[in-house]
Design an enzyme around this catalytic site. Structure first.
Site, PDB file in Angstrom:
ATOM      1  N   ASP A   8     -11.697 -12.812   1.542  1.00  0.00           N
ATOM      2  CA  ASP A   8     -12.083 -11.650   0.732  1.00  0.00           C
ATOM      3  C   ASP A   8     -12.731 -10.603   1.639  1.00  0.00           C
ATOM      4  O   ASP A   8     -13.747 -10.870   2.278  1.00  0.00           O
ATOM      5  CB  ASP A   8     -13.089 -12.142  -0.327  1.00  0.00           C
ATOM      6  CG  ASP A   8     -13.447 -11.065  -1.324  1.00  0.00           C
ATOM      7  OD1 ASP A   8     -12.755 -10.031  -1.366  1.00  0.00           O
ATOM      8  OD2 ASP A   8     -14.435 -11.267  -2.054  1.00  0.00           O
ATOM      9  N   ASP A 103      -7.522  -6.654  -1.529  1.00  0.00           N
ATOM     10  CA  ASP A 103      -8.492  -7.093  -0.516  1.00  0.00           C
ATOM     11  C   ASP A 103      -8.818  -8.578  -0.549  1.00  0.00           C
ATOM     12  O   ASP A 103      -9.786  -8.992   0.072  1.00  0.00           O
ATOM     13  CB  ASP A 103      -9.773  -6.267  -0.638  1.00  0.00           C
ATOM     14  CG  ASP A 103     -10.648  -6.738  -1.778  1.00  0.00           C
ATOM     15  OD1 ASP A 103     -10.099  -7.037  -2.850  1.00  0.00           O
ATOM     16  OD2 ASP A 103     -11.863  -6.831  -1.585  1.00  0.00           O
ATOM     17  N   GLU A 104      -8.041  -9.371  -1.265  1.00  0.00           N
ATOM     18  CA  GLU A 104      -8.301 -10.812  -1.182  1.00  0.00           C
ATOM     19  C   GLU A 104      -7.024 -11.608  -1.365  1.00  0.00           C
ATOM     20  O   GLU A 104      -6.064 -11.143  -1.974  1.00  0.00           O
ATOM     21  CB  GLU A 104      -9.372 -11.257  -2.184  1.00  0.00           C
ATOM     22  CG  GLU A 104      -9.112 -10.851  -3.598  1.00  0.00           C
ATOM     23  CD  GLU A 104     -10.209 -11.350  -4.539  1.00  0.00           C
ATOM     24  OE1 GLU A 104     -10.516 -12.547  -4.528  1.00  0.00           O
ATOM     25  OE2 GLU A 104     -10.726 -10.518  -5.296  1.00  0.00           O
TER      26      GLU A 104
HETATM   27 MG   LIG Z   1     -13.648  -8.003  -1.703  1.00  0.00          MG
END
Ligand SMILES: [Mg+2]
Length: 344
Positions: A8, A103-104
């Site tokens: 993350d 973003d992960e």
């Molecule tokens: Mg994040």
């Protein structure tokens, strides 16, 4: 035993803005919509988090909490480009990469291109390569399954690495509050707390019928998680789908309360559809067809994907305010959820 990594990026949008604009470094930054137009925080820098600013919070509230807050308009094109760069780094380690958002991602590193037997070393190397190529930090969780890996990645942020080895799973579960589970939103957490269920392990001893009364279709899933079991595989490039419910009425609906009740029902149907598939949705859309057959849709995209029936229902009803339902007779109503991501 599988080795799953959840990776993350730290405060992704805000970190990108601070990286690219020296004037923003060290300052409390929130990326998102303007406070005066009911904007929402999409990402907050760590300097802003000190003041209690969080993503998904109304920007107006964020500005009240942190008067020096610098509000930055999001540049999703740039975030998307960076995201594909990062996903490429991950795919060089294993093809089993399942992005959850820009973003992960989950990775199954049980077998990996580096021939590295330790999940912790794989995660360390991923973090290092991301930092060297992008200048951005990520936090990682390593565990035998997805749900534990995801919780682990949030334990030490930013730039964290948390490993839950198989022999530590039980002691980890013992400490876990129910709200640590992704998919257990504030509403569900309140219901569980009200029933005296504070920790995940408390769920083990609750009668399953009683549990169904409290959390509905989530009951069996939560029971499974309370024993640390999560059989979900890492699925690369999950195809995006949607769920929709609509209904044409024999008699046009004119009463606003009846229309709201119908939307509520359909929103709940969609939430159940999501829960059964362990998915969450980012976009809620309603469809209204008036008696003269003219049809409109209204959508809202959430900063955080949800499978929470209350959240989906309340957005569906909010969107209704942007229609003429109640003033014009309605012959068809629909609710759709899309922008699906893997979730609990
Ligand atoms: Mg994040």
């Amino acid at each position: 035993m599988r080795r799953i990594v959840h990776l993350d990026m730290d405060a992704f949008y805000a970190s990108v803005e601070q990286r690219d604009n020296a004037a923003l470094r060290g300052k409390p930054v929130a990326v998102g919509g303007r406070p005066e137009s009911r904007g929402v925080v999409a990402a907050a820098s760590y300097e802003a988090r000190v003041f209690g600013v969080r993503s998904a919070m109304p920007m107006a509230r964020a500005v009240r909490l942190c008067p020096g807050l610098v509000v930055v308009h999001p540049n999703f094109e740039r975030y998307r480009r960076l995201s594909s760069e990062i996903m490429q780094i991950l795919r060089a380690c294993t093809p089993l990469v399942e992005p959850l958002s820009l973003d992960e991602a989950y990775l199954d590193v049980t077998e990996n291109a580096w021939g590295e037997p330790y999940g912790s070393k794989v995660a360390k190397r991923l973090k290092r390569e991301i930092f060297e190529q992008t200048g951005l930090t990520a936090s990682a969780g390593v565990a035998p399954n997805k749900f534990l890996a995801k919780i682990a990645s949030s334990y030490r942020k930013p730039d964290g690495l948390t490993v839950i080895s198989p022999d530590r799973v039980e002691s980890f579960l013992q400490e876990l509050p129910v709200e640590a589970l992704w998919g257990v939103g504030p509403v569900t957490a309140r219901k569980l707390h009200g029933a005296g269920i504070l920790k995940l392990i408390d769920i083990r001893s609750v009668d399953i019928e009683r549990l169904r009364e409290i959390v509905g279709s989530l009951a069996d899933w939560l029971r499974q998680l309370s024993h640390g079991d999560d059989p979900r595989a890492v699925v690369p490039d999950r195809e995006s789908k949607s769920s929709s419910t609509e209904n044409t009425y024999a008699e046009d609906l004119v009463d606003l309360e009846a229309i709201r009740a119908e939307l509520e029902r359909m929103a709940r149907e969609n939430a159940e559809w999501l829960a059964r598939r362990h998915l969450a949705a980012r976009t809620v859309t309603i469809k209204v067809r008036y008696a003269d057959f003219s049809t409109i849709t209204r959508s809202h995209t959430l900063s955080l994907a949800t499978a929470d029936a209350d959240v989906i229902a309340s957005w569906a009803k909010d969107l209704l305010q942007r229609t003429e339902a109640g003033q014009r007779p309605v012959r068809l109503l629909g609710v759709r959820v899309q922008g699906l991501v893997a979730g609990v």
